[in-house]
Design a protein around this motif. Structure first.
Motif, PDB file in Angstrom:
ATOM      1  N   UNK A   1       0.805  -1.265  -0.005  1.00  0.00           N
ATOM      2  CA  UNK A   1      -0.097  -0.057  -0.053  1.00  0.00           C
ATOM      3  C   UNK A   1       0.818   1.117   0.169  1.00  0.00           C
ATOM      4  N   UNK A   2       1.938   1.430   0.587  1.00  0.00           N
ATOM      5  CA  UNK A   2       2.669   2.279   0.736  1.00  0.00           C
ATOM      6  C   UNK A   2       3.532   2.429  -0.688  1.00  0.00           C
ATOM      7  N   UNK A   3       4.040   1.587  -1.178  1.00  0.00           N
ATOM      8  CA  UNK A   3       4.509   1.563  -2.526  1.00  0.00           C
ATOM      9  C   UNK A   3       3.455   1.952  -3.614  1.00  0.00           C
ATOM     10  N   UNK A   4       2.276   1.644  -3.403  1.00  0.00           N
ATOM     11  CA  UNK A   4       1.452   2.258  -4.370  1.00  0.00           C
ATOM     12  C   UNK A   4       1.051   3.971  -4.111  1.00  0.00           C
ATOM     13  N   UNK A   5       1.235   4.180  -2.847  1.00  0.00           N
ATOM     14  CA  UNK A   5       1.051   5.582  -2.428  1.00  0.00           C
ATOM     15  C   UNK A   5       2.270   6.330  -3.003  1.00  0.00           C
ATOM     16  N   UNK A   6       3.579   6.145  -2.605  1.00  0.00           N
ATOM     17  CA  UNK A   6       4.503   6.611  -3.131  1.00  0.00           C
ATOM     18  C   UNK A   6       4.663   6.841  -4.627  1.00  0.00           C
ATOM     19  N   UNK A   7       4.018   5.936  -5.496  1.00  0.00           N
ATOM     20  CA  UNK A   7       4.134   6.071  -7.030  1.00  0.00           C
ATOM     21  C   UNK A   7       3.328   7.133  -7.272  1.00  0.00           C
ATOM     22  N   UNK A   8       2.403   7.401  -6.599  1.00  0.00           N
ATOM     23  CA  UNK A   8       1.444   8.642  -7.023  1.00  0.00           C
ATOM     24  C   UNK A   8       2.347   9.895  -6.551  1.00  0.00           C
ATOM     25  N   UNK A   9       3.384   9.815  -5.890  1.00  0.00           N
ATOM     26  CA  UNK A   9       3.855  11.169  -5.456  1.00  0.00           C
ATOM     27  C   UNK A   9       5.433  11.006  -5.852  1.00  0.00           C
ATOM     28  N   UNK A  10       5.765  11.558  -6.786  1.00  0.00           N
ATOM     29  CA  UNK A  10       7.169  11.455  -7.286  1.00  0.00           C
ATOM     30  C   UNK A  10       8.243  11.961  -6.414  1.00  0.00           C
ATOM     31  N   UNK A  11       7.813  12.652  -5.334  1.00  0.00           N
ATOM     32  CA  UNK A  11       8.871  13.300  -4.390  1.00  0.00           C
ATOM     33  C   UNK A  11       8.851  12.431  -3.125  1.00  0.00           C
TER      34      UNK A  11
ATOM     35  N   UNK B   1      -0.111  23.002   4.027  1.00  0.00           N
ATOM     36  CA  UNK B   1      -0.650  22.181   5.184  1.00  0.00           C
ATOM     37  C   UNK B   1      -1.933  21.243   4.606  1.00  0.00           C
ATOM     38  N   UNK B   2      -2.711  22.159   3.691  1.00  0.00           N
ATOM     39  CA  UNK B   2      -3.851  21.211   3.061  1.00  0.00           C
ATOM     40  C   UNK B   2      -3.348  20.073   2.496  1.00  0.00           C
ATOM     41  N   UNK B   3      -2.238  20.443   1.713  1.00  0.00           N
ATOM     42  CA  UNK B   3      -1.867  19.060   0.751  1.00  0.00           C
ATOM     43  C   UNK B   3      -1.440  17.939   1.854  1.00  0.00           C
ATOM     44  N   UNK B   4      -0.732  18.532   2.798  1.00  0.00           N
ATOM     45  CA  UNK B   4       0.027  17.239   3.758  1.00  0.00           C
ATOM     46  C   UNK B   4      -1.401  16.572   4.259  1.00  0.00           C
ATOM     47  N   UNK B   5      -2.473  17.362   4.849  1.00  0.00           N
ATOM     48  CA  UNK B   5      -3.523  16.745   5.600  1.00  0.00           C
ATOM     49  C   UNK B   5      -4.180  15.656   4.482  1.00  0.00           C
ATOM     50  N   UNK B   6      -4.354  16.086   3.092  1.00  0.00           N
ATOM     51  CA  UNK B   6      -5.006  15.397   2.281  1.00  0.00           C
ATOM     52  C   UNK B   6      -4.152  13.982   1.952  1.00  0.00           C
ATOM     53  N   UNK B   7      -2.659  14.100   2.004  1.00  0.00           N
ATOM     54  CA  UNK B   7      -1.855  13.013   1.929  1.00  0.00           C
ATOM     55  C   UNK B   7      -1.891  12.068   3.110  1.00  0.00           C
ATOM     56  N   UNK B   8      -2.089  12.665   4.280  1.00  0.00           N
ATOM     57  CA  UNK B   8      -2.166  11.980   5.635  1.00  0.00           C
ATOM     58  C   UNK B   8      -3.478  11.243   5.633  1.00  0.00           C
ATOM     59  N   UNK B   9      -4.593  11.969   5.007  1.00  0.00           N
ATOM     60  CA  UNK B   9      -5.995  11.359   5.126  1.00  0.00           C
ATOM     61  C   UNK B   9      -6.067  10.061   4.086  1.00  0.00           C
ATOM     62  N   UNK B  10      -5.293  10.329   2.896  1.00  0.00           N
ATOM     63  CA  UNK B  10      -5.151   9.185   1.941  1.00  0.00           C
ATOM     64  C   UNK B  10      -4.569   7.729   2.518  1.00  0.00           C
ATOM     65  N   UNK B  11      -3.431   8.184   3.350  1.00  0.00           N
ATOM     66  CA  UNK B  11      -2.916   7.163   4.090  1.00  0.00           C
ATOM     67  C   UNK B  11      -3.913   6.377   5.275  1.00  0.00           C
TER      68      UNK B  11
END
Length: 313
Positions: free
Chosen positions: A217-227, A248-258
């Protein structure tokens, strides 16, 4: 999980050995332009060239879409090379015809380079602006060189990968910070909620399967974020690192996705994740141990807040 250029730069003696591989290949095919490439997803990067004095416009560091490269015809599943002694006579190359003519490529030999787990690494290739003949003996010798290079890659890979999950390990994360002392970024420190219960009730084999599923799941997540890249620190602790700051809004969205991804289990286990988030800037704290300590404090507050949530340091 593909081998990144960043990871390759950490490998001991990679520059020297890749040059030796090309020198040996040059002894077998002296008239050819030879190169080593790596393949990550749909991208191909030229790692090393035997020479940059050629009619063919190639240079180290060049990146291609794999579907626009002759290396797309290399058969990694069967470990078979792609051989085109005259590209003008190959109907399979009609879609690449104009690009090949423009690049002055008339012949091509591509040898697959795979890792011990079957994952493709890249290719050892020979190209020329004239027709070529690739005899069976020459191809066989190049394949033997590639096998020796693959053994080296596997040994180096083990140093920077977690044996169970194939995610990066703490050593990779430490080296990354040593190589980027004046950088900025974000660390997500993740800990699984309820993992001890899985081990206690279902056994450690079941726990290992959960950790492997987390890694996928983490591999799939990082594949969507090049950095981004993912690390297993140990046990059920993981890190997702982002190499650039965002809102901060972007980081919140990424955290919620995880959180959403790591709270959904087909096995029926009652598992979720808590996340501690810490950011660092060029002129701020960049010491990894200090950052992990701060992220762990934020993670503790996420646990105290009821778990399955995230907190910023």
């Amino acid at each position: 999980m593909g081998m990144t250029f960043q990871e390759l730069q950490m490998y001991a003696n990679f520059e020297e050995l890749s040059r030796d591989v090309l020198d040996l290949a040059k002894e077998i095919l002296p008239d050819q332009l030879l190169y080593l490439s790596s393949i990550n997803g749909t991208q191909q990067i030229i790692l090393k060239l035997s020479s940059e004095e050629s009619k063919i416009p190639m240079s180290e560091g060049m990146t291609f879409n794999l579907n626009q490269s002759l290396c797309s015809f290399v058969d990694f599943e069967k470990n078979q090379p792609a051989i085109f002694e005259d590209v003008r006579e190959e109907h399979r190359l009609d879609d690449l015809r104009n690009a090949l003519e423009k690049a002055h490529v008339r012949s091509y030999l591509g040898i697959p380079i795979s890792l011990g787990n079957g994952e493709r690494f890249g290719t050892l290739c020979a190209i020329h602006d004239e027709k070529s003949q690739f005899d069976e003996k020459s191809v066989g010798l190049l394949q033997r060189i590639v096998r020796m290079f693959s053994y080296y890659l596997n040994l180096e890979r083990f140093a920077y990968r977690d044996a169970l999950t194939d995610l990066y390990n703490r050593r990779y994360l430490s080296n990354f910070f040593e190589d980027h002392p004046n950088a900025e970024g974000v660390i997500f420190f993740l800990d699984l909620d309820g993992f001890k219960k899985v081990n206690d009730i279902h056994g450690h084999d079941a726990g290992d399967l959960v950790l492997k599923e987390v890694a996928l799941k983490l591999q799939k997540f990082v594949a969507e974020h090049q950095d981004a890249f993912a690390v297993r620190l140990g046990g059920d602790e993981f890190v997702v690192h982002f190499s650039s700051l965002s809102s901060k809004e972007t980081m919140q969205q990424r955290a919620e996705q995880l959180l959403d991804s790591l709270s959904t289990w087909d096995t029926g286990y009652e598992l979720s994740t808590s996340i501690g988030i810490v950011t660092y800037t060029e002129d701020g704290i960049s010491d990894l141990n200090a950052l992990l300590k701060n992220a762990d404090e934020a993670l503790y507050r996420a646990k105290q807040a009821g778990k399955n949530t995230y907190k910023f340091f």
